[in-house]
Write a protein that holds these residues in place. Structure first.
Motif, PDB file in Angstrom:
ATOM      1  N   GLN A  10       1.036  -1.111   0.000  1.00 56.18           N
ATOM      2  CA  GLN A  10      -0.048   0.160   0.048  1.00 56.18           C
ATOM      3  C   GLN A  10       0.717   1.199  -0.021  1.00 56.18           C
ATOM      4  O   GLN A  10       1.796   1.284   0.819  1.00 56.18           O
ATOM      5  N   ARG A  11       0.717   2.359  -1.113  1.00 60.02           N
ATOM      6  CA  ARG A  11       1.300   3.299  -1.101  1.00 60.02           C
ATOM      7  C   ARG A  11       0.481   4.598  -0.697  1.00 60.02           C
ATOM      8  O   ARG A  11      -0.247   4.707  -1.289  1.00 60.02           O
ATOM      9  N   THR A  34      -2.770  11.140  -2.323  1.00 58.95           N
ATOM     10  CA  THR A  34      -2.994   9.793  -2.824  1.00 58.95           C
ATOM     11  C   THR A  34      -2.706   8.789  -2.053  1.00 58.95           C
ATOM     12  O   THR A  34      -1.792   8.651  -1.514  1.00 58.95           O
ATOM     13  N   SER A  35      -3.668   7.712  -1.788  1.00 60.49           N
ATOM     14  CA  SER A  35      -3.695   6.731  -0.904  1.00 60.49           C
ATOM     15  C   SER A  35      -4.674   5.719  -1.425  1.00 60.49           C
ATOM     16  O   SER A  35      -5.618   5.811  -2.087  1.00 60.49           O
ATOM     17  N   PRO A  36      -4.462   4.354  -0.970  1.00 58.16           N
ATOM     18  CA  PRO A  36      -5.576   3.244  -0.954  1.00 58.16           C
ATOM     19  C   PRO A  36      -6.957   3.605  -0.682  1.00 58.16           C
ATOM     20  O   PRO A  36      -7.834   2.930  -0.833  1.00 58.16           O
ATOM     21  N   GLU A 151       7.264  -0.955   7.030  1.00 56.97           N
ATOM     22  CA  GLU A 151       7.069   0.366   6.536  1.00 56.97           C
ATOM     23  C   GLU A 151       8.312   0.982   5.803  1.00 56.97           C
ATOM     24  O   GLU A 151       9.236   0.827   6.546  1.00 56.97           O
ATOM     25  N   TYR A 152       7.984   1.784   4.807  1.00 62.30           N
ATOM     26  CA  TYR A 152       9.395   2.701   4.258  1.00 62.30           C
ATOM     27  C   TYR A 152       8.879   3.975   4.055  1.00 62.30           C
ATOM     28  O   TYR A 152       8.157   4.197   3.135  1.00 62.30           O
ATOM     29  N   SER A 201       5.072   7.195   1.624  1.00 63.02           N
ATOM     30  CA  SER A 201       5.084   6.044   2.552  1.00 63.02           C
ATOM     31  C   SER A 201       4.606   4.823   1.913  1.00 63.02           C
ATOM     32  O   SER A 201       3.487   4.394   1.307  1.00 63.02           O
ATOM     33  N   THR A 202       5.501   3.617   1.915  1.00 58.66           N
ATOM     34  CA  THR A 202       5.049   2.332   1.398  1.00 58.66           C
ATOM     35  C   THR A 202       4.942   1.374   2.535  1.00 58.66           C
ATOM     36  O   THR A 202       5.901   1.141   3.227  1.00 58.66           O
ATOM     37  N   VAL A 203       3.673   0.758   2.624  1.00 58.82           N
ATOM     38  CA  VAL A 203       3.276  -0.297   3.950  1.00 58.82           C
ATOM     39  C   VAL A 203       3.057  -1.570   3.156  1.00 58.82           C
ATOM     40  O   VAL A 203       2.364  -1.843   2.197  1.00 58.82           O
TER      41      VAL A 203
END
Length: 207
Positions: A10-11, A34-36, A151-152, A201-203
């Motif tokens: 998820q980004r 922007t997100s899911p 998370e990144y 942020s990438t989860v």
């Protein structure tokens, strides 16, 4: 940019504002364009006594964020953040916060030199994590807050916050102060210096 790169990834693209106050309350506001989960804003709040609150605009946001970070209380309430280059205005039932944003920092100037596609990638976040830990106390660009998720953080820009005013549950926050001690929401903290960071942020969800 795609909001998802796979069923487990998820980004989120947007900006994070982190500030402390002379009352001891520390606030981290996320404004995600922007997100899911669509565009939304939320806040993580640590009280002077160390109680950690999540203020979320919907049950879906609350469930996702509370499954990624750690809180003592979750409140679902109307939440709005008006974000501009020179300031943020945040309003919810619990929190009122106005931030004056200053110029780009030296860190921001360095971040702007990195191509966006590279800066937002988990691989680059993995490479920058040792540098972030060395230069910015409490800040990490990869890790886990538990719950089986990783998370990144890919930082794209950084500006100083020069003034903050507001209230939590009707109590004045006082003047702007460093974000100290660390709020303790998860594996990484916002920088000690009050600031706005533009991030991807990438989860990664567990299998």
């Amino acid at each position: 940019m795609s909001t998802t790169t796979g069923p487990r990834v998820q980004r989120f693209s947007g900006a994070i504002a982190g500030v402390g106050s002379t009352s001891g309350v520390r606030v981290v506001v996320g404004a995600w364009h922007t997100s899911p989960l669509g565009a939304f804003a939320d806040a993580m709040v640590a009280t002077a006594g160390g109680r950690r609150l999540l203020l979320a605009p919907s049950r879906a946001v609350a469930e996702f964020v509370a499954s990624t970070y750690t809180f003592d209380e979750v409140r679902v309430e109307p939440f709005a953040a008006d974000v501009a280059a020179d300031g943020w205005r945040v309003r919810s039932d619990s929190l009122e916060l106005t931030l004056d944003v200053g110029g780009r920092t030296a860190l921001g100037a360095a971040l702007r030199l990195v191509p966006r596609g590279l800066a937002g990638s988990p691989a680059f976040s993995t490479l920058t994590d040792p540098v972030a830990r060395l230069l910015l106390r409490g800040v990490r660009t990869r890790g886990s807050a538990g719950h089986g998720r990783r998370e990144y953080y890919g930082a794209l820009d950084h500006h100083a916050v020069v003034r903050a005013r507001g209230s939590l549950d009707g109590v004045d926050l006082g003047d702007l102060a460093p974000v100290d001690p660390e709020p303790g929401f998860g594996f990484s903290s916002t920088p000690v210096r009050p600031s706005v960071t533009r991030v991807v942020s990438t989860v990664v969800l567990p299998a």
